[in-house]
Design an enzyme around this catalytic site. Structure first.
Site, PDB file in Angstrom:
ATOM      1  N   LYS A  49      40.748  15.597  14.401  1.00 46.05           N
ATOM      2  CA  LYS A  49      39.888  14.939  15.390  1.00 46.05           C
ATOM      3  C   LYS A  49      41.293  14.266  16.283  1.00 46.05           C
ATOM      4  O   LYS A  49      42.323  14.277  15.997  1.00 46.05           O
ATOM      5  CB  LYS A  49      39.524  13.607  14.675  1.00 46.05           C
ATOM      6  CG  LYS A  49      38.575  12.409  15.677  1.00 46.05           C
ATOM      7  CD  LYS A  49      38.040  11.399  14.833  1.00 46.05           C
ATOM      8  CE  LYS A  49      37.256  10.436  15.361  1.00 46.05           C
ATOM      9  NZ  LYS A  49      36.450   9.622  14.441  1.00 46.05           N
ATOM     10  N   SER A  74      32.002   9.210  15.640  1.00 44.63           N
ATOM     11  CA  SER A  74      32.874   9.495  16.660  1.00 44.63           C
ATOM     12  C   SER A  74      33.693  10.951  16.611  1.00 44.63           C
ATOM     13  O   SER A  74      34.504  11.305  17.333  1.00 44.63           O
ATOM     14  CB  SER A  74      34.056   8.396  16.757  1.00 44.63           C
ATOM     15  OG  SER A  74      34.683   8.363  15.381  1.00 44.63           O
ATOM     16  N   VAL A  85      34.352   4.837  10.552  1.00 44.46           N
ATOM     17  CA  VAL A  85      34.330   3.467  10.133  1.00 44.46           C
ATOM     18  C   VAL A  85      32.698   2.902  10.229  1.00 44.46           C
ATOM     19  O   VAL A  85      32.621   1.781   9.742  1.00 44.46           O
ATOM     20  CB  VAL A  85      35.052   2.514  11.554  1.00 44.46           C
ATOM     21  CG1 VAL A  85      34.196   2.726  12.807  1.00 44.46           C
ATOM     22  CG2 VAL A  85      35.435   1.101  11.198  1.00 44.46           C
ATOM     23  N   LEU A 116      35.491   5.128  20.177  1.00 42.26           N
ATOM     24  CA  LEU A 116      35.391   5.464  18.899  1.00 42.26           C
ATOM     25  C   LEU A 116      34.167   4.812  18.324  1.00 42.26           C
ATOM     26  O   LEU A 116      34.041   5.051  16.854  1.00 42.26           O
ATOM     27  CB  LEU A 116      36.521   5.315  17.907  1.00 42.26           C
ATOM     28  CG  LEU A 116      37.832   6.045  18.349  1.00 42.26           C
ATOM     29  CD1 LEU A 116      38.998   5.861  17.295  1.00 42.26           C
ATOM     30  CD2 LEU A 116      37.872   7.543  18.409  1.00 42.26           C
ATOM     31  N   GLY A 148      30.237   5.532  10.062  1.00 40.63           N
ATOM     32  CA  GLY A 148      29.618   6.978   9.923  1.00 40.63           C
ATOM     33  C   GLY A 148      30.082   7.994  10.574  1.00 40.63           C
ATOM     34  O   GLY A 148      29.326   9.108  10.822  1.00 40.63           O
ATOM     35  N   SER A 149      31.133   8.022  11.201  1.00 39.72           N
ATOM     36  CA  SER A 149      31.865   8.813  12.042  1.00 39.72           C
ATOM     37  C   SER A 149      32.114  10.242  11.777  1.00 39.72           C
ATOM     38  O   SER A 149      32.507  11.220  12.357  1.00 39.72           O
ATOM     39  CB  SER A 149      32.999   8.177  12.842  1.00 39.72           C
ATOM     40  OG  SER A 149      32.730   7.023  13.562  1.00 39.72           O
TER      41      SER A 149
END
EC number: 3.5.1.4
Length: 564
Positions: A112, A187, A208, A161, A210-211
């Protein structure tokens, strides 16, 4: 302000030209069609590739170039990449900066964009963070290199994000590899698009609300949301530094479950607590893994509805498919009614944004695009108190919508005094769930949908921003969760019933269902979420494996996108 705007435009253009130039100047080894040897590499699980590298059967350079070639194809299709590190990675290999005797020897790993790689920006989608390359690798990258993995690309994300989409002015919009009109998730959406396409086998994202889970569900790959303290959190950049009300957790993602399992186990075997003070000194628990792989009969609870947004037909069907497969294997599967998930949504959303959304907004330059979902949150947060009070009354008593009214009513900036009260509520709620799980449900694992709907169309988070309860709940609880893709949207099977009326839904559900259209969504992935309690990574992965085996026994294992 005018100069700030033009600087923003210049910085975005510079980064996009830089990326384009890197791609166009790549040697021929990263372009063209795949040859039989490369297809053989792509078809191997990572533990097999590691063995081949250890035995000098396969060169890590060849593995890197093979996945680099497919990553470029994924970029052309989905715009999933930010920083391209291929040639730098070749230098790291030549200079012995990567330990090719490690448990991940020779395996390319995608990251990421928020993860620090020495010599590259960590923009997080904000133009103000560009042109500031980090001097050295962050801790996550240090561990990966020591394990033998090869960081080779960074992937796109949403500015702030805080979205299940992945768009920003610096890098542009990432699309879903199954359907370009839909989001790949967020994100960590660039990562999920790349993995689903086949341009990487393993990657790392953060979660944070469901990212790493929503992207796996939207795009059709696998992910594990680790509990805090199991994976490092240092050596990264973020849109909300200092936010610990709902801690962000860096976690693994993968193209296959086998790769996810091996990657997670190998990473933890590197003793990350020796690199990062925030990691618990917990070895991989082989006995726990074995116990949950062999336990003859599992007790599996099913949360079919969170009481806020009823799952769409596609998501309900995927969950039922898993339930049927597990029952056919002789496991005890039963519906549960846990402590109010809506209460968790209220607490989590308020404590996460207790700063009034000031922090993520502070990085924007004049004229910089804000994610449509985050913009909704920011606008509501800026609402004058009397206006919010009147709006809440209207929603609660005229529209008769206590769900949306409760969210709006509590959506304001908190003082430190008020935030501490929220943290106390959070802890009391966590204790309530723990007691319910242990003494009432008495289950081994919990199954839920990962989201009420499959992927949203681009800019759909403007309406669906609050529809994140199925994942956000477990961030508040800090439970370990895994995502298994199960099926795809079927235009015939997944239509809404004729009696469906969105006007009767609460505001959160109405926003989620505004974009549900089984015909337009046909072919999009649909997953399930497998939930354990805190720090149960070994257990969750083992049960995920058993679920996938149960599906496979019925001829229902998820079919990955074929690599071009």
């Amino acid at each position: 302000m005018i100069s700030d705007f033009f600087q923003h435009r210049r910085d975005c253009k510079r980064k996009q030209i830089e990326r384009s130039s890197k791609i166009t100047s790549l040697p021929s080894t990263y372009t063209g069609s795949l040859n039989p040897s490369e297809r053989s590499i792509l078809g191997k699980p990572i533990q097999d590739l590691v063995q081949d590298v250890h035995k000098n059967i396969t060169s890590p350079i060849d593995v890197l170039r093979t996945y680099g070639k497919v990553a470029i194809k994924a970029q052309e299709r989905t715009n999933c990449l930010t920083e391209i590190c291929f040639l730098e990675a070749e230098e790291w290999l030549k200079n012995n900066d990567i330990n090719l005797k490690g448990p991940l020897a020779g395996i390319p790993v995608s990251l990421k964009d928020s993860i620090a790689v020495g010599g590259f920006d960590v923009s997080v989608g904000y133009s103000c963070n560009t042109g500031k390359p980090y001097e050295k690798d962050g801790i996550l990258v240090q561990i990966l290199k020591d394990a033998g993995a090869i960081p080779f690309v960074k992937t796109n994300l949403p500015v702030t994000l805080l979205s299940f989409e992945s768009t920003n002015d610096v890098w542009g919009r990432t699309t879903n590899p199954h359907n370009k009109n839909y989001s790949p998730g967020g994100s960590t959406g660039g990562e999920s698009a790349l993995l689903a396409f086949g341009g990487s086998r393993i990657g790392i994202g953060s979660d944070v609300a469901g990212s790493v889970r929503a992207p796996a569900h939207f795009s059709g790959c696998y992910s594990l949301r680790c509990s805090t303290g199991r994976w490092p959190k240092q050596g990264v950049n973020t849109s909300m530094p200092g936010q610990e009300g709902i801690p962000s957790v860096f976690s693994p993602m993968a193209r296959t479950l086998n790769d996810l399992f091996y990657f997670t186990k190998s990473f933890i075997s590197m003793k990350p607590w020796l690199y990062d003070h925030s990691v618990h000194p917990m070895e991989w628990r082989d006995q726990m893994e074995t116990d949950w792989k062999l336990k003859s009969k599992l007790r599996i609870g099913v949360m079919r509805d969170d009481g806020v947004v009823t799952p769409s037909p596609a998501c309900a069907r995927a969950l039922e498919q898993a339930v049927t497969a597990l029952k056919s294997e002789g496991h005890e599967v039963f519906d549960v009614s846990p402590p109010s998930p809506y209460e968790a949504l209220l607490i989590a959303s308020q404590v996460l944004n207790a700063d009034g959304c000031r922090t993520f907004a502070s990085y924007f330059r004049t004229g910089e695009w804000m994610d449509s979902g985050a913009k909704q949150m920011y606008s509501l947060m800026r609402m004058f108190t009397p206006v919010r009070w009147l709006y809440t009354l209207w929603v609660r008593y005229v529209q008769r919508d206590p769900i949306w009214a409760g969210l709006v009513e509590g959506w304001y900036e908190r003082s430190a005094f008020e935030q501490w009260k929220l943290v106390a509520k959070r802890e009391a709620y966590k204790a309530k769930w723990h007691d319910w799980w242990q003494n009432e449900a008495k289950m081994d694992i919990l199954l839920t949908p990962p989201n009420a709907t499959p992927a949203v169309p681009h800019d759909g988070m403007h309406d669906a921003v609050s529809s994140c309860g199925y994942t956000f709940l477990f961030n508040l609880l800090d439970y370990t969760c895994g995502i298994i893709p199960v099926t795809h949207v079927d235009a015939k099977l997944d239509q809404l019933p004729a009696s469906f009326n969105s006007k009767k839904l609460n505001g959160v559900a109405r926003g989620a269902y505004k974009h549900y259209d089984a015909t337009k969504m046909e072919g999009l992935p649909v997953a399930i979420q497998v939930v354990g309690q805190r720090l149960e990574e070994e257990k969750v992965l083992s049960v995920m494996e058993r679920i996938e085996l149960a599906l496979d026994a019925r001829g229902e294992k998820y079919q990955l996108l074929e690599i071009d």
